[in-house]
Write an enzyme that holds these catalytic residues in place. Structure first.
Site, PDB file in Angstrom:
ATOM      1  N   GLU A 162       0.836  -1.198   0.000  1.00 23.96           N
ATOM      2  CA  GLU A 162       0.000   0.000   0.000  1.00 23.96           C
ATOM      3  C   GLU A 162       0.874   1.253   0.000  1.00 23.96           C
ATOM      4  OE1 GLU A 162      -2.695  -0.080   3.251  1.00 23.96           O
ATOM      5  OE2 GLU A 162      -3.844  -1.791   2.489  1.00 23.96           O
ATOM      6  N   ASP A 204       3.215  10.581 -38.394  1.00 20.42           N
ATOM      7  CA  ASP A 204       1.899  10.072 -38.782  1.00 20.42           C
ATOM      8  C   ASP A 204       0.965  11.246 -39.018  1.00 20.42           C
ATOM      9  OD1 ASP A 204       0.809  10.851 -36.179  1.00 20.42           O
ATOM     10  OD2 ASP A 204       1.848   9.085 -35.398  1.00 20.42           O
ATOM     11  N   LYS A 233       1.134   6.056 -42.509  1.00 21.54           N
ATOM     12  CA  LYS A 233       1.297   4.663 -42.093  1.00 21.54           C
ATOM     13  C   LYS A 233      -0.059   4.059 -41.757  1.00 21.54           C
ATOM     14  CE  LYS A 233       2.040   5.784 -37.219  1.00 21.54           C
ATOM     15  NZ  LYS A 233       2.976   5.838 -36.100  1.00 21.54           N
ATOM     16  N   ARG A 268      -1.585   1.354 -39.075  1.00 20.01           N
ATOM     17  CA  ARG A 268      -1.313   0.563 -37.884  1.00 20.01           C
ATOM     18  C   ARG A 268      -2.102  -0.744 -37.932  1.00 20.01           C
ATOM     19  NH1 ARG A 268       1.057   1.829 -33.209  1.00 20.01           N
ATOM     20  NH2 ARG A 268       1.077   4.047 -33.748  1.00 20.01           N
ATOM     21  N   THR A 319       7.536   1.920 -27.496  1.00 20.03           N
ATOM     22  CA  THR A 319       8.376   0.785 -27.903  1.00 20.03           C
ATOM     23  C   THR A 319       9.287   1.150 -29.069  1.00 20.03           C
ATOM     24  OG1 THR A 319       6.673  -0.044 -29.422  1.00 20.03           O
ATOM     25  CG2 THR A 319       6.623  -0.864 -27.150  1.00 20.03           C
TER      26      THR A 319
END
Length: 324
Positions: free
Chosen positions: A39, A182, A205, A207, A236
């Site tokens: 906690e 994008d 692009k 996705r 990422t």
């Protein structure tokens, strides 16, 4: 008379210290952590009655899952909520939640049936916990500002890159252009291109699934150009590295340098950046740098901009100078 107090959560105390130093005030005396059962707790060790209080906490993850010292987005979000509640119950005059990086901002709408809108939930939690004002930077979706029933200021980190890149490309300025990774980032990149006084292009692009993308086309002529890719965050790094590859192999760019406000850098990000066509990736320190940092990554600090914003808010001055 009201006084100014700045407290730090445990996600990015180095940034809070830099903000306090720029303003010329000591950092508030507080402690955050977790009990043995997991906690979260927060303790404020000085009076805040009637004070104008600012709590600096990026709702990001630090470390790697499974490693000692790892903290999740939820850990820091809960810590922020507990601090806000403690300050509210301590009779603070005004409480501003300063989130250099606003977590859950990508969950801003329903994409399929029974999806939550987590960004709205986080905004409700911050308000209910005691925040009277929210200050953040380059939030992923601008419509999140409408989720709040309290004032929200969204600083623009792109201007912090202008001076850096003007110096970097001083000898080849006429041969350099700005590129949007994008279609969704066009408005942000257009504003940056105007500040840089450079032409712009767009990477189109498609996705296929979460955390992956397929580059389809480049709108604009980048052949033999030094390219600056601007994005709001690098997670990422798949989209960014894919765009860099397309600019070099399809567009024929001379070099690709990228910049982003938030370096989430999760999963295979470091490996992808190391093996990418990128010459350099410039990030802002809204999220602390990881330990295994790629040699291609360079950081600029947001402390002066947040210090200026907090000073103006404390003095009830206009924020227009920061935005312009």
């Amino acid at each position: 008379m009201k006084d100014l107090k700045i407290f730090s959560g445990s996600s990015n105390p180095a940034l809070t210290r830099a903000i306090c130093k720029a303003i010329g005030v000591p950092m508030g005396n507080s402690e955050c952590g977790a009990f043995s059962d997991g906690e979260s707790f927060a303790s404020i060790y000085e009076t805040v009655r009637g004070s104008d209080v600012y709590v600096v906490q990026s709702t990001c993850a630090t470390g790697k899952p499974g490693d000692k010292g790892y903290h999740s987005v939820n850990d820091y979000l809960m810590e922020m909520l507990i601090m806000l509640d403690a300050l509210k119950r301590g009779s603070a005059g005004r409480i501003t939640a300063v989130l250099p990086y606003f977590g859950y901002a990508r969950q801003d709408r329903k994409t399929k049936p029974r999806d939550p809108i987590s960004a709205r939930l986080v905004s409700d939690l911050l308000t209910k916990a005691g925040a009277d004002h929210v200050l953040t930077m380059d939030i992923h979706c601008l419509q999140i500002q409408g989720f709040f029933d309290i004032p929200m200021d969204n600083l623009q980190g792109g201007s912090l890159f202008v001076e850096y890149f003007k110096k970097k490309f001083a000898d080849s300025y006429d041969n350099t252009m700005v590129v949007s990774p994008d279609v969704g980032s066009v408005a942000r990149v257009r504003n940056f291109a105007q500040q840089m006084n450079m032409p712009m292009a767009i990477v189109d692009k498609r996705r296929q699934k979460a955390n992956s993308s397929e580059v389809m086309n480049i709108i604009g002529d980048v052949k033999d150009k030094n390219v600056i890719l601007l994005d709001d965050m690098v997670d990422t790094a798949g989209s960014l590295c894919g765009a860099a590859k397309a600019l070099m192999t399809i567009g024929g760019a001379k070099s690709v340098t990228a910049c982003a406000s938030h370096g989430v850098l999760s999963g295979p990000a470091m490996e992808r950046i190391d093996n990418s066509f990128l010459d350099e990736l410039v990030l802002l320190d809204t999220i602390p740098a990881p330990k295994d940092l790629s040699s291609k990554i360079h950081y600029l600090t947001v402390a002066p901009m947040f210090a200026e914003a907090i000073s103006r808010m404390f003095n009830d001055a206009s924020m227009n100078a920061i935005y312009s």
